[in-house]
Scaffold this motif. Structure first.
Motif, PDB file in Angstrom:
ATOM      1  N   HIS A 149     -32.170-143.998 -22.318  1.00 37.60           N
ATOM      2  CA  HIS A 149     -31.583-144.479 -23.561  1.00 37.60           C
ATOM      3  C   HIS A 149     -30.281-143.724 -23.793  1.00 37.60           C
ATOM      4  O   HIS A 149     -30.195-142.523 -23.520  1.00 37.60           O
ATOM      5  CB  HIS A 149     -32.524-144.244 -24.747  1.00 37.60           C
ATOM      6  CG  HIS A 149     -33.835-144.937 -24.610  1.00 37.60           C
ATOM      7  ND1 HIS A 149     -34.060-146.230 -25.031  1.00 37.60           N
ATOM      8  CD2 HIS A 149     -35.004-144.513 -24.078  1.00 37.60           C
ATOM      9  CE1 HIS A 149     -35.311-146.571 -24.775  1.00 37.60           C
ATOM     10  NE2 HIS A 149     -35.905-145.559 -24.190  1.00 37.60           N
ATOM     11  N   LEU A 150     -29.284-144.436 -24.324  1.00 35.08           N
ATOM     12  CA  LEU A 150     -27.993-143.812 -24.598  1.00 35.08           C
ATOM     13  C   LEU A 150     -27.368-144.463 -25.820  1.00 35.08           C
ATOM     14  O   LEU A 150     -27.287-145.690 -25.900  1.00 35.08           O
ATOM     15  CB  LEU A 150     -27.068-143.980 -23.388  1.00 35.08           C
ATOM     16  CG  LEU A 150     -25.652-143.413 -23.518  1.00 35.08           C
ATOM     17  CD1 LEU A 150     -25.690-141.909 -23.727  1.00 35.08           C
ATOM     18  CD2 LEU A 150     -24.830-143.746 -22.266  1.00 35.08           C
ATOM     19  N   VAL A 151     -26.945-143.617 -26.755  1.00 38.75           N
ATOM     20  CA  VAL A 151     -26.215-144.097 -27.917  1.00 38.75           C
ATOM     21  C   VAL A 151     -24.835-143.445 -27.860  1.00 38.75           C
ATOM     22  O   VAL A 151     -24.728-142.229 -27.699  1.00 38.75           O
ATOM     23  CB  VAL A 151     -26.924-143.706 -29.238  1.00 38.75           C
ATOM     24  CG1 VAL A 151     -26.119-144.217 -30.437  1.00 38.75           C
ATOM     25  CG2 VAL A 151     -28.334-144.279 -29.266  1.00 38.75           C
ATOM     26  N   MET A 152     -23.801-144.256 -27.957  1.00 41.44           N
ATOM     27  CA  MET A 152     -22.459-143.696 -27.877  1.00 41.44           C
ATOM     28  C   MET A 152     -21.510-144.402 -28.834  1.00 41.44           C
ATOM     29  O   MET A 152     -21.717-145.573 -29.190  1.00 41.44           O
ATOM     30  CB  MET A 152     -21.917-143.762 -26.449  1.00 41.44           C
ATOM     31  CG  MET A 152     -21.832-145.151 -25.853  1.00 41.44           C
ATOM     32  SD  MET A 152     -21.371-145.147 -24.102  1.00 41.44           S
ATOM     33  CE  MET A 152     -19.650-144.647 -24.168  1.00 41.44           C
ATOM     34  N   LYS A 200     -16.931-141.173 -23.715  1.00 40.27           N
ATOM     35  CA  LYS A 200     -17.011-141.461 -22.278  1.00 40.27           C
ATOM     36  C   LYS A 200     -18.370-140.976 -21.811  1.00 40.27           C
ATOM     37  O   LYS A 200     -18.729-139.823 -22.041  1.00 40.27           O
ATOM     38  CB  LYS A 200     -15.930-140.705 -21.503  1.00 40.27           C
ATOM     39  CG  LYS A 200     -14.531-141.223 -21.666  1.00 40.27           C
ATOM     40  CD  LYS A 200     -13.589-140.462 -20.742  1.00 40.27           C
ATOM     41  CE  LYS A 200     -12.171-140.990 -20.870  1.00 40.27           C
ATOM     42  NZ  LYS A 200     -11.232-140.280 -19.976  1.00 40.27           N
ATOM     43  N   LYS A 201     -19.079-141.851 -21.150  1.00 35.24           N
ATOM     44  CA  LYS A 201     -20.401-141.490 -20.624  1.00 35.24           C
ATOM     45  C   LYS A 201     -20.569-142.128 -19.255  1.00 35.24           C
ATOM     46  O   LYS A 201     -19.827-143.021 -18.873  1.00 35.24           O
ATOM     47  CB  LYS A 201     -21.515-141.992 -21.559  1.00 35.24           C
ATOM     48  CG  LYS A 201     -21.508-141.376 -22.943  1.00 35.24           C
ATOM     49  CD  LYS A 201     -22.033-139.958 -22.923  1.00 35.24           C
ATOM     50  CE  LYS A 201     -22.098-139.403 -24.345  1.00 35.24           C
ATOM     51  NZ  LYS A 201     -22.511-137.989 -24.373  1.00 35.24           N
ATOM     52  N   SER A 202     -21.602-141.681 -18.544  1.00 31.88           N
ATOM     53  CA  SER A 202     -21.900-142.267 -17.240  1.00 31.88           C
ATOM     54  C   SER A 202     -23.385-142.555 -17.113  1.00 31.88           C
ATOM     55  O   SER A 202     -24.213-141.770 -17.569  1.00 31.88           O
ATOM     56  CB  SER A 202     -21.481-141.312 -16.111  1.00 31.88           C
ATOM     57  OG  SER A 202     -20.087-141.130 -16.104  1.00 31.88           O
ATOM     58  N   LEU A 203     -23.696-143.671 -16.480  1.00 32.83           N
ATOM     59  CA  LEU A 203     -25.068-144.013 -16.117  1.00 32.83           C
ATOM     60  C   LEU A 203     -25.257-143.695 -14.637  1.00 32.83           C
ATOM     61  O   LEU A 203     -24.352-143.920 -13.832  1.00 32.83           O
ATOM     62  CB  LEU A 203     -25.344-145.500 -16.363  1.00 32.83           C
ATOM     63  CG  LEU A 203     -24.973-146.070 -17.729  1.00 32.83           C
ATOM     64  CD1 LEU A 203     -25.420-147.526 -17.817  1.00 32.83           C
ATOM     65  CD2 LEU A 203     -25.542-145.239 -18.850  1.00 32.83           C
TER      66      LEU A 203
END
Lengths: 114, 117
Positions: free
Chosen positions: A10-13, A18-21
């Protein structure tokens, strides 16, 4: 357990983050894929990598940037996303080149963009 | 335009009876078809497949039928069990055309199966 793992689950941004999967496959496959599943829509293929080379890019906006450093790992780098990018992002792998190419999926990352 | 269609968004079946999930496609180049099953909070799990050289493939309680002239395939589950309750996706590819695998699967929207105990 399909042999394909994805992190985070799970990711909330925010839109400026900037994020990475990350995706990792332990099946010895040579092809990896990113799919997007939005509510009430079919799975949409985003990117395909075969032997670490990108072979497909299905008109995906540049705010999504894939990376495949080796045949076991696949990343999806995210920057300046929009709320409509909120979806389940699924990674898959397969032994491409065989006559019948079955793809095996990871559990997905549920992404929420605020 | 959707090339793979699952026209029933949901289906309810009594435990022990047969579940029949349907899928239609429009692209005559498709020659490999797959069914995936998806539980909430999990990725799709491969269930069964069929190539266009066959019209039937069976694996335990699961049988897939392909009618190429009608561009239609169906998944039969018999007997249905409560653990079969999930979303079922039909997928297709033009896998044999290139001879080396086309790598692209086209999915339907899915049918949610509920098996009632």
């Amino acid at each position: 357990e399909t042999g394909v793992t994805q992190t985070p689950r799970h990711l909330v941004m925010g839109m400026t983050n900037k994020k990475s999967l990350k995706c990792e496959q332990h099946l010895g496959h040579n092809a990896m894929y990113w799919y997007k599943q939005s509510a009430k829509k079919p799975l949409e293929l985003m990117f395909v990598y075969n032997f670490k080379e990108q072979t497909e890019n299905n008109s995906v906006p540049s705010r999504f940037s894939p990376e495949c450093p080796n045949s076991s790992h696949l990343f999806l780098h995210l920057h300046t996303l929009q709320p409509e990018d909120s979806a389940l992002y699924l990674c898959a792998s397969s032994q491409a080149g065989l006559a019948l190419d079955t793809q095996y999926f990871g559990p997905g990352t549920r992404l929420t963009v605020l | 335009d959707q090339q793979v269609k699952q026209n029933s968004p949901s289906l309810s079946v009594q435990e022990g009876r047969i579940s029949i999930l349907n899928c239609d496609y429009t692209n005559s180049m498709f020659d490999y078809f797959l069914w995936y099953k998806k539980y909430p909070a999990e990725g799709p799990t491969f269930l069964i497949s069929i190539s266009s050289i066959k019209d039937k493939n069976e694996d335990g309680r699961f049988t897939v039928f392909l009618n190429k002239s009608a561009k239609h395939l169906s998944l039969h589950i018999v007997p249905s069990q409560p653990g079969d309750s999930a979303v079922y996706f039909c997928a297709a590819s033009a896998n044999l055309v290139s001879g080396a695998g086309s790598y692209q699967l086209t999915f339907g929207k899915g049918t949610k199966l509920s098996v009632i105990p």
